[in-house]
Scaffold this motif. Structure first.
Motif, short mmCIF file in Angstrom:
data_model
loop_
_atom_site.label_atom_id
_atom_site.label_comp_id
_atom_site.label_asym_id
_atom_site.label_seq_id
_atom_site.Cartn_x
_atom_site.Cartn_y
_atom_site.Cartn_z
N LEU A 125 0.37 3.47 -0.55
CA LEU A 125 -0.09 3.75 0.81
C LEU A 125 0.48 5.07 1.31
CD1 LEU A 125 0.39 0.27 2.55
CD2 LEU A 125 -1.67 1.16 1.43
N TRP A 126 -0.26 5.69 2.20
CA TRP A 126 0.23 6.82 3.00
C TRP A 126 0.19 6.35 4.44
CZ3 TRP A 126 -3.06 11.53 4.68
CH2 TRP A 126 -2.25 12.45 5.38
N ASP A 127 1.33 5.96 4.95
CA ASP A 127 1.40 5.20 6.21
C ASP A 127 0.59 3.91 6.02
OD1 ASP A 127 3.04 7.08 7.39
OD2 ASP A 127 1.34 8.27 8.14
N ASP A 128 -0.53 3.76 6.73
CA ASP A 128 -1.32 2.54 6.55
C ASP A 128 -2.64 2.80 5.81
OD1 ASP A 128 -2.49 4.04 8.52
OD2 ASP A 128 -2.74 2.41 9.96
N VAL A 129 -2.78 4.01 5.22
CA VAL A 129 -4.00 4.39 4.51
C VAL A 129 -3.80 4.14 3.01
CG1 VAL A 129 -5.59 6.26 3.94
CG2 VAL A 129 -4.60 6.12 6.24
N LEU A 130 -4.76 3.45 2.41
CA LEU A 130 -4.69 3.16 0.99
C LEU A 130 -5.01 4.42 0.19
CD1 LEU A 130 -4.33 1.02 -1.23
CD2 LEU A 130 -6.77 0.49 -1.02
N VAL A 131 -4.11 4.76 -0.74
CA VAL A 131 -4.28 5.96 -1.56
C VAL A 131 -4.68 5.60 -2.98
CG1 VAL A 131 -3.07 7.94 -2.57
CG2 VAL A 131 -2.67 7.31 -0.17
N ASP A 132 -4.00 4.63 -3.56
CA ASP A 132 -4.28 4.26 -4.95
C ASP A 132 -4.38 2.75 -5.06
OD1 ASP A 132 -4.49 4.92 -7.85
OD2 ASP A 132 -2.67 3.73 -7.96
N GLY A 133 -5.48 2.28 -5.67
CA GLY A 133 -5.67 0.85 -5.86
C GLY A 133 -6.83 0.27 -5.08
N HIS A 134 -7.85 1.09 -4.81
CA HIS A 134 -8.99 0.61 -4.02
C HIS A 134 -9.72 -0.54 -4.70
CE1 HIS A 134 -8.35 4.59 -2.17
NE2 HIS A 134 -8.88 4.05 -1.09
N ASN A 135 -9.93 -0.44 -6.02
CA ASN A 135 -10.62 -1.51 -6.73
C ASN A 135 -9.78 -2.78 -6.77
OD1 ASN A 135 -13.16 -0.14 -7.80
ND2 ASN A 135 -11.58 1.24 -8.58
N ARG A 136 -8.48 -2.61 -7.03
CA ARG A 136 -7.59 -3.78 -7.07
C ARG A 136 -7.52 -4.45 -5.70
NH1 ARG A 136 -2.34 -1.51 -8.35
NH2 ARG A 136 -3.29 0.54 -8.21
N TYR A 137 -7.46 -3.64 -4.66
CA TYR A 137 -7.38 -4.19 -3.30
C TYR A 137 -8.63 -5.02 -2.98
CZ TYR A 137 -7.18 -4.34 1.81
OH TYR A 137 -7.16 -4.76 3.13
N ALA A 138 -9.82 -4.48 -3.31
CA ALA A 138 -11.06 -5.19 -3.02
C ALA A 138 -11.13 -6.51 -3.79
CB ALA A 138 -12.26 -4.30 -3.35
N ILE A 139 -10.72 -6.49 -5.06
CA ILE A 139 -10.77 -7.71 -5.87
C ILE A 139 -9.75 -8.73 -5.37
CG2 ILE A 139 -10.39 -8.63 -8.19
CD1 ILE A 139 -11.45 -5.95 -9.28
#
Length: 286
Positions: A39-53
């Motif tokens: 994360l960058w503060d509360d913004v997702l930087v790496d792991g968008h696919n993992r987060y959605a799953i």
């Protein structure tokens, strides 16, 4: 914490194929989410696919903060370097990422130079003997970019051409592995309609189109000028020592080359028209 999704960051990296996404989903369901989301503060930087799953199946996950980011460009550079280090990234994807890095660094260098010049203009000039500190060198040459992507400079040039002149259909064919980077850069020289038709013809037709374009280019190259004969070596066999013939003048040579190029240009136009007809025929038959 409510994690925010930035659409630009989510789409900045090449999306997973259906097969890759399915494999990741099976892995997360079987083993859980082992790597923390960045994360960058509360913004997702790496792991968008993992987060959605994980959200879809209720899989627990961990997060970690990267406090080194100062700007969106910092985030993008980190994402690029992170993906360039992964083995699963294709040559074309690595080239695209490396060129994006080049653009960011070049833009930063321009902004830094403009800022330094503005600051220098607002203060008194330095003493004559005082030398200004040299600005740090930003590595944005084609060789530097190729080294970062673990590719050749020629491949980087071909990827640049594909980005500039290829249609979306041809770019997708490169991403899918239907056509090589080398062949795609060649086919990208065709008009858009012909590129689309070539892609519709399938892998073999794309390869054939690239081969015929290379053959046309080879035929259009002007012949090499004959080597000059050193003085004294052009005498006749009978021992005559008259002045050797120097061949046609430069103007005559140029006229001859122009005439040859006109003939080859006409032949290439005819071959190009024939190639288009063959593309249309193959597409209609498919």
């Amino acid at each position: 914490m409510q994690i925010k999704i930035n659409d630009m960051l989510r789409d900045y990296i090449e999306p997973l194929t259906e097969a890759e996404h399915s494999a990741l989903e099976r892995s997360l369901l079987a083993e859980g989410c082992r790597d923390a989301l960045v994360l960058w503060d509360d913004v997702l930087v790496d792991g968008h696919n993992r987060y959605a799953i994980c959200q879809k199946h209720g899989i627990p996950f961990k997060v970690t903060q990267n406090t080194s980011f100062k700007s969106m460009e910092d985030v993008m550079l980190w994402m690029i370097d992170n993906h360039l280090g992964r083995r699963s990234v294709s040559d074309f994807q690595r080239g695209v990422l490396a060129l994006r890095k080049k653009d960011i660094l070049a833009q930063r260098a321009e902004e830094d130079n403009a800022r330094i010049q503005a600051e220098d203009a607002s203060i008194a000039p330095p003493e004559p003997e005082a030398e200004a500190a040299p600005a740090p060198k930003v590595r944005t040459s084609r060789e530097d970019i190729a080294r970062a992507a673990r590719l050749s400079s020629n491949t980087i040039s071909q990827i640049e051409k594909i980005q500039k002149t290829a249609t979306p259909e041809l770019v997708e064919a490169v991403r899918a592995g239907t056509i090589s980077i080398n062949a795609a850069a060649t086919v990208a020289s065709l008009p858009d309609a012909d590129q689309v038709a070539a892609v519709a013809g399938g892998k073999k037709f794309l390869q054939q189109a690239a081969r015929e374009i290379r053959e046309q280019r080879a035929a259009s190259r002007p012949p090499k000028a004959p080597k000059a004969v050193p003085e004294g070596e052009g005498e006749a066999e009978g021992g005559h020592s008259g002045a050797p013939w120097d061949g046609p003048s430069e103007v005559e040579q140029l006229r001859l080359e122009v005439a040859q190029l006109k003939d080859k240009n006409a032949a290439l136009r005819a071959e190009n028209a024939e190639l288009r007809e063959r593309i249309a025929t193959l597409v209609d038959a498919s």
